[in-house]
Design a protein around this motif. Structure first.
Motif, short mmCIF file in Angstrom:
data_model
loop_
_atom_site.label_atom_id
_atom_site.label_comp_id
_atom_site.label_asym_id
_atom_site.label_seq_id
_atom_site.Cartn_x
_atom_site.Cartn_y
_atom_site.Cartn_z
N ASP A 89 0.83 -1.21 0.00
CA ASP A 89 0.00 0.00 0.00
C ASP A 89 0.87 1.26 0.00
OD1 ASP A 89 -2.46 1.26 -0.16
OD2 ASP A 89 -2.64 1.47 2.02
N SER A 105 0.46 9.12 5.71
CA SER A 105 -0.51 8.68 6.72
C SER A 105 -0.87 9.86 7.62
CB SER A 105 0.07 7.54 7.56
OG SER A 105 1.11 8.03 8.39
N GLN A 106 -1.87 9.64 8.39
CA GLN A 106 -2.23 10.59 9.43
C GLN A 106 -1.17 10.50 10.53
OE1 GLN A 106 -4.76 12.81 9.29
NE2 GLN A 106 -5.11 12.03 7.22
N VAL A 109 -0.85 7.40 12.95
CA VAL A 109 -0.53 6.04 12.48
C VAL A 109 0.80 5.98 11.72
CG1 VAL A 109 -2.90 5.14 12.46
CG2 VAL A 109 -2.03 6.40 10.48
N THR A 110 1.70 6.87 12.06
CA THR A 110 3.00 6.88 11.38
C THR A 110 3.81 5.62 11.69
OG1 THR A 110 3.96 8.23 13.13
CG2 THR A 110 3.18 9.38 11.15
N GLN A 112 2.68 2.58 11.88
CA GLN A 112 2.25 1.56 10.92
C GLN A 112 2.85 1.82 9.54
OE1 GLN A 112 0.21 3.08 13.07
NE2 GLN A 112 -1.27 1.65 13.93
N LEU A 113 2.89 3.10 9.15
CA LEU A 113 3.51 3.45 7.87
C LEU A 113 4.98 3.07 7.87
CD1 LEU A 113 3.54 4.77 5.07
CD2 LEU A 113 3.92 6.97 6.22
N ARG A 116 5.32 -0.67 7.41
CA ARG A 116 5.06 -1.08 6.03
C ARG A 116 6.23 -0.74 5.12
NH1 ARG A 116 0.26 1.82 5.96
NH2 ARG A 116 0.93 2.84 4.04
#
Length: 137
Positions: A89, A105-106, A109-110, A112-113, A116
């Motif tokens: 993604d 990202s917001q 939620v960095t 999680q980014l 990824r």
């Protein structure tokens, strides 16, 4: 988040057999495939310094640099990276041997980014190794 990937001797490292197989996957066959095969094979290289020239040797890998086709052939060779990056993604941007991977990202939620992106870079590194390309860490 933006990641800029750098490859060592990218154009010189292209496996010509893999490249020709990829061209078939993308629909090139017959005369067109024969033309690309003759363009890639039977190339030689020699070094010149002052008035001396080395013995000519056969070049069995890579795509010609400085030609119009070199960057296009390299992009065909690395086209699978687009889907690999999108699997995480994230967004790919490829131009010749320059590859950029980016996502956003917001603020909440960095993490999680970042996770990824790290997973994607690891997968891209594995893909590069399996395709005889060397990613500079």
């Amino acid at each position: 988040m933006l990641v800029m990937l750098d490859l060592s001797a990218a154009f010189e490292s292209v496996d010509q057999l893999i490249l020709l197989r990829r061209q078939q996957i993308y629909g090139l066959d017959g005369t067109m495939l024969q033309w690309f095969s003759s363009y890639l094979h039977h190339r030689t290289n020699a070094e010149c310094c002052a008035s001396s020239t080395s013995t000519s040797s056969c070049v069995d890998c890579g795509v010609p640099q400085g030609s119009v086709l070199g960057p296009i052939l390299f992009l065909l060779y690395t086209a699978d990276l687009v889907n690999l990056v999108k699997f995480y993604d994230l967004n790919p941007h490829l131009y010749a041997d320059d590859t950029q991977i980016y996502g956003f990202s917001q603020p909440d939620v960095t993490d999680q980014l970042r996770s990824r992106v790290c997973q994607c870079i690891s997968a891209v590194g594995d893909w590069m190794s399996s395709n005889r390309l060397q990613l500079n860490n």
